[in-house]
Each structure stands twice: as structure tokens, then as C-alpha cells.
Motif scaffolding. Structure first.
Motif, mmCIF file in Angstrom:
data_model
loop_
_atom_site.group_PDB
_atom_site.id
_atom_site.type_symbol
_atom_site.label_atom_id
_atom_site.label_comp_id
_atom_site.label_asym_id
_atom_site.label_seq_id
_atom_site.Cartn_x
_atom_site.Cartn_y
_atom_site.Cartn_z
ATOM 1 N N MET A 75 28.279 -4.405 89.623
ATOM 2 C CA MET A 75 27.732 -4.778 88.474
ATOM 3 C C MET A 75 26.320 -4.113 88.184
ATOM 4 S SD MET A 75 26.432 -8.629 86.623
ATOM 5 C CE MET A 75 28.327 -9.183 86.774
ATOM 6 N N PRO A 76 25.876 -3.458 87.172
ATOM 7 C CA PRO A 76 24.580 -2.918 86.995
ATOM 8 C C PRO A 76 23.729 -3.737 86.730
ATOM 9 C CG PRO A 76 25.845 -2.454 85.079
ATOM 10 C CD PRO A 76 26.811 -3.174 85.855
ATOM 11 N N THR A 77 22.419 -3.772 87.082
ATOM 12 C CA THR A 77 21.105 -4.427 86.869
ATOM 13 C C THR A 77 20.015 -3.703 86.213
ATOM 14 O OG1 THR A 77 20.521 -4.522 89.203
ATOM 15 C CG2 THR A 77 21.996 -6.269 88.397
ATOM 16 N N TRP A 78 19.349 -4.680 85.593
ATOM 17 C CA TRP A 78 18.155 -3.992 85.069
ATOM 18 C C TRP A 78 16.667 -4.741 85.470
ATOM 19 C CZ3 TRP A 78 22.697 -3.790 82.690
ATOM 20 C CH2 TRP A 78 22.977 -2.739 82.027
ATOM 21 N N THR A 79 15.719 -4.038 85.796
ATOM 22 C CA THR A 79 14.572 -4.763 86.028
ATOM 23 C C THR A 79 13.257 -4.205 85.006
ATOM 24 O OG1 THR A 79 13.738 -3.002 87.521
ATOM 25 C CG2 THR A 79 15.078 -4.505 88.569
ATOM 26 N N ALA A 80 12.666 -5.378 84.618
ATOM 27 C CA ALA A 80 11.522 -5.161 83.816
ATOM 28 C C ALA A 80 10.320 -5.434 84.445
ATOM 29 C CB ALA A 80 11.760 -5.681 82.534
ATOM 30 N N LEU A 81 9.208 -4.741 84.646
ATOM 31 C CA LEU A 81 8.006 -4.758 85.666
ATOM 32 C C LEU A 81 6.887 -5.043 84.573
ATOM 33 C CD1 LEU A 81 9.117 -3.139 88.884
ATOM 34 C CD2 LEU A 81 9.327 -5.776 88.234
ATOM 35 N N SER A 82 5.707 -5.550 84.870
ATOM 36 C CA SER A 82 4.619 -5.714 84.014
ATOM 37 C C SER A 82 3.408 -6.107 85.026
ATOM 38 C CB SER A 82 4.560 -6.388 82.814
ATOM 39 O OG SER A 82 3.513 -6.393 81.901
ATOM 40 N N GLN A 83 2.218 -5.935 84.464
ATOM 41 C CA GLN A 83 1.137 -6.514 85.367
ATOM 42 C C GLN A 83 0.286 -7.282 84.302
ATOM 43 O OE1 GLN A 83 -1.047 -3.805 87.740
ATOM 44 N NE2 GLN A 83 1.049 -3.190 88.889
ATOM 45 N N ALA A 84 -0.399 -8.361 84.566
ATOM 46 C CA ALA A 84 -1.073 -9.131 83.932
ATOM 47 C C ALA A 84 -2.503 -9.473 84.464
ATOM 48 C CB ALA A 84 -0.384 -10.395 83.409
ATOM 49 N N GLN A 85 -3.595 -9.844 84.047
ATOM 50 C CA GLN A 85 -4.824 -10.271 84.972
ATOM 51 C C GLN A 85 -4.740 -11.619 84.557
ATOM 52 O OE1 GLN A 85 -7.072 -7.856 85.517
ATOM 53 N NE2 GLN A 85 -7.993 -9.363 86.721
ATOM 54 N N GLY A 86 -4.879 -12.140 85.838
ATOM 55 C CA GLY A 86 -4.705 -13.623 86.017
ATOM 56 C C GLY A 86 -3.443 -14.211 86.277
ATOM 57 N N ARG A 87 -3.459 -15.480 87.071
ATOM 58 C CA ARG A 87 -2.227 -16.041 87.331
ATOM 59 C C ARG A 87 -1.512 -16.361 86.091
ATOM 60 N NH1 ARG A 87 -0.894 -20.004 92.343
ATOM 61 N NH2 ARG A 87 1.342 -20.476 91.918
ATOM 62 N N ASP A 88 -2.422 -17.379 85.388
ATOM 63 C CA ASP A 88 -2.070 -18.123 84.308
ATOM 64 C C ASP A 88 -1.164 -17.249 83.222
ATOM 65 O OD1 ASP A 88 -2.971 -20.268 85.052
ATOM 66 O OD2 ASP A 88 -5.024 -20.287 84.146
ATOM 67 N N ARG A 89 -2.078 -16.210 82.884
ATOM 68 C CA ARG A 89 -1.219 -15.260 81.764
ATOM 69 C C ARG A 89 0.000 -14.806 82.366
ATOM 70 N NH1 ARG A 89 -5.692 -11.333 78.815
ATOM 71 N NH2 ARG A 89 -6.776 -12.802 77.491
ATOM 72 N N ALA A 90 0.022 -14.427 83.566
ATOM 73 C CA ALA A 90 1.162 -13.666 84.361
ATOM 74 C C ALA A 90 2.487 -14.873 84.112
ATOM 75 C CB ALA A 90 0.974 -13.440 85.635
ATOM 76 N N GLU A 91 2.154 -16.253 84.764
ATOM 77 C CA GLU A 91 3.198 -17.311 84.366
ATOM 78 C C GLU A 91 3.507 -17.434 83.086
ATOM 79 O OE1 GLU A 91 1.423 -20.517 86.937
ATOM 80 O OE2 GLU A 91 1.820 -19.378 88.664
ATOM 81 N N ALA A 92 2.550 -17.509 82.311
ATOM 82 C CA ALA A 92 2.767 -17.631 80.783
ATOM 83 C C ALA A 92 3.875 -16.549 80.451
ATOM 84 C CB ALA A 92 1.732 -17.431 79.927
ATOM 85 N N LEU A 93 3.674 -15.163 80.781
ATOM 86 C CA LEU A 93 4.484 -14.184 80.389
ATOM 87 C C LEU A 93 6.166 -14.322 80.832
ATOM 88 C CD1 LEU A 93 4.934 -11.592 78.957
ATOM 89 C CD2 LEU A 93 3.973 -10.440 81.050
ATOM 90 N N ALA A 94 5.954 -14.865 82.305
ATOM 91 C CA ALA A 94 7.265 -14.834 82.861
ATOM 92 C C ALA A 94 8.140 -15.892 82.179
ATOM 93 C CB ALA A 94 7.318 -15.276 84.503
ATOM 94 N N ASP A 95 7.340 -17.162 81.891
ATOM 95 C CA ASP A 95 8.055 -18.243 81.123
ATOM 96 C C ASP A 95 8.483 -17.862 79.796
ATOM 97 O OD1 ASP A 95 7.674 -19.702 83.342
ATOM 98 O OD2 ASP A 95 5.686 -20.827 82.370
ATOM 99 N N ALA A 96 7.805 -17.035 79.127
ATOM 100 C CA ALA A 96 8.204 -16.617 77.755
ATOM 101 C C ALA A 96 9.392 -15.597 77.864
ATOM 102 C CB ALA A 96 6.869 -16.045 77.130
ATOM 103 N N CYS A 97 9.608 -15.107 78.735
ATOM 104 C CA CYS A 97 10.841 -14.022 79.031
ATOM 105 C C CYS A 97 12.113 -14.740 79.252
ATOM 106 C CB CYS A 97 10.709 -13.212 80.180
ATOM 107 S SG CYS A 97 9.295 -11.983 79.626
ATOM 108 N N GLU A 98 11.990 -16.119 79.823
ATOM 109 C CA GLU A 98 13.160 -16.748 79.895
ATOM 110 C C GLU A 98 13.715 -17.143 78.556
ATOM 111 O OE1 GLU A 98 14.315 -17.819 82.693
ATOM 112 O OE2 GLU A 98 12.787 -16.661 84.051
#
Length: 289
Positions: free
Chosen positions: A1-24
Motif C-alpha cells: 500500500m502506498p503512503t504519503w507524508t506531509a512535513l512542516s515546521q512551526a515555531q514553538g511547541r504549542d503551534r506545532a501541536e495545534a497544527l497536528a491536531d487540526a490535521c486530524e
């Protein structure tokens, strides 16, 4: 099964976690996501999102912009039998008296070596990474000097390869803990596969926060092969759980981070005894005064 990755960078843990949560909440839905600190002192965090269907690139771009993050870089990964690949690529590792191998290389164990079998499907922490190998070499030097610890703990044990190395060479029960329940299950499976049931006890814990870990203290030796920031955070707890004269073997530290970690432990009353660099990684042996 093929898979896809999407990678980004955010400044600060709070913003990164908020982005990951929104992607769900995206459609198609991701099969997983993760947030990882980029260990360069910049407080930048990588956000990784993983899909089994091609992701919505426009939706990802909008979410990244909403958190002031870099645009996602999306890659399609080919279908690969990773277990077979790892078996081909990872040869056994010799670290002092210890020999780490997969079951397919069991016939290569040298006579007199302390063999530790970790399957290719559980490759992280097998000894092939310079952090794990550095810890095994540091432990081997302590044993060669005739100093055999009696009470040993492995904090952030992963596959439990370090705990099992201790169980092969010391008396008593070695304690192994990890914050990740999957790692604890993997550790338990490895302990059974290596015939060390009853010699290594695996527990789910953050740092030293578990009654079994507290009850067995103080320790003569503690392994902690994790990352710079967690190592610094647990330095005071490490001092409380080490016996006078007890050692800790620390790794998961980039060469550029070693002085900062050593200074944090010196402040906690645990002085640097030896430092060894393998590739980009440092292993520190520190000792409580």
C-alpha cells in the motif's frame, strides 16, 4: 500500500501541536501524526502527518498558514517491505562484549559474546544507532574495570536492549521504563525472546514516576538514552535516585549539546566522568559525588 507524508515546521511547541491536531480532521483522514522538536536550540518543531490516500494539498496549505507554519512538503512513498529491507541492511553490531543481532544472524554470534537478539521489525534501539552503541560500549568499560552494579534501571528503554545487556551481566532484576506503551510492549516481547523473563521488569512511566522505580532506588547505574531536553529535565530526579558513587550513562545527545547536558548534571551534583563521541552523537558517563 502506498503512503504519503506531509512535513512542516512551526515555531514553538504549542503551534506545532495545534497544527497536528487540526490535521486530524482532514479528509482523507490521516493514519497518524507526530510533533518532534528540532534539536538545534531554535524552538522549531517538525509536524509530520501520514496518509494512505493522497492528502488534500490545499487544505494542508491553509492549516499551515493558520499556524504561521511553513508550507507542507508532501511526498509519496513507494511500497517497501521494510522488515526485509532492514534485514538486508543491518548487519550485527559488536559493542565490547555485547553482540546485537536479528534472529536471521543467530549463527554469527561469536563464542563468549553476550548475545542480544532484536528482530528487524523492532530495529529502533537495536545497537545500530550510535547512541545505543555508545551506551553499550560505556557499560562494557565499566564492567571491564571490575565494577559490577547491583541495582540498574533503564529510563526511556525503547526495545530494552540496554536493560537486557545489564541483565546478562549483573545480578538481580533490572528495571526498564518508557513513556510509550508500544515501547513497553516491545520491550516485554524482547525480554521474553531473549530468555530474560524475571530478570527485566518493564513498566510504563514518565521518567522515574512509578512506585516500582521509586521503591527500588537508589541505583548503582541508570541508563537514559533519550534526548537533550528530557535528560536536562530529569537531572534532579536522577540525582535523587542514584546511590552515592552511582553512575548514569546518558545519550541521545548531539555532540553540540553535550556540554549543556553535562552542565545540568553537574548542577545536580552528578559530575562528568567520561565523554565519548560516535559520529554526530555523544555518550556521557556521569557519577554522583
Amino acid at each position: 500500500m502506498p503512503t504519503w507524508t506531509a512535513l512542516s515546521q512551526a515555531q514553538g511547541r504549542d503551534r506545532a501541536e495545534a497544527l497536528a491536531d487540526a490535521c486530524e480532521d482532514l479528509a482523507p483522514e490521516p493514519v497518524g501524526s507526530g510533533v518532534f522538536e528540532i534539536e538545534d536550540g531554535s524552538d522549531r518543531w517538525e509536524v509530520g502527518v501520514y496518509f494512505t490516500q493522497a492528502p488534500d494539498e490545499i487544505a494542508l496549505a491553509l492549516l499551515a498558514a493558520s499556524q504561521g507554519a511553513q508550507p507542507f512538503v508532501i511526498s509519496e512513498l513507494p511500497e517497501v517491505d521494510w522488515v526485509a529491507h532492514v534485514r538486508r541492511e543491518l548487519s550485527p553490531v559488536s559493542a565490547g562484549r555485547f553482540f546485537v543481532h536479528g534472529s536471521h544472524d543467530a549463527d554469527k554470534v561469536p563464542e563468549g559474546a553476550e548475545a542480544l537478539c532484536i528482530e528487524a521489525a523492532m530495529a529502533f534501539g537495536t545497537g545500530h544507532h550510535d547512541t545505543t552503541k555508545g551506551c553499550l560500549l560505556a557499560f562494557d568499560r565499566i564492567l571491564t574495570a571490575g565494577e559490577v552494579p547491583h541495582r540498574v534501571a533503564d529510563i526511556g528503554c525503547g526495545t530494552a536492549v540496554l536493560a537486557m545487556a545489564a541483565a546478562r551481566t549483573v545480578h538481580g532484576v533490572v528495571l526498564a521504563s518508557d513513556i510509550d506503551p508500544v515501547a513497553v510492549e516491545t520491550a516485554q516481547a524482547n525480554v521474553l525472546a531473549n530468555g530474560l523473563d524475571g530478570r527485566v521488569e518493564c513498566v510504563l512511566a514518565e521518567g522515574f514516576h512509578h512506585p516500582v522505580l521509586d521503591g527500588a532506588a537508589p541505583y548503582d547505574l541508570i541508563f537514559a538514552n533519550i534526548l537533550k531536553q528530557p535528560l536536562i529535565q530529569i537531572a534532579p530526579d536522577m540525582a535523587r535516585h542514584l546511590a552515592p558513587g552511582g553512575r548514569a550513562i546518558l545519550s541521545g545527545i548531539l555532540v553540540a549539546q553535550a556540554d549543556e547536558v553535562a552542565a545540568a548534571y553537574a548542577d545536580a551534583g552528578i559530575a562528568l566522568e567520561r565523554r565519548d563521541d560516535l559520529g554526530d552523537w555523544s555518550t556521557l558517563v556521569v557519577r554522583k559525588s
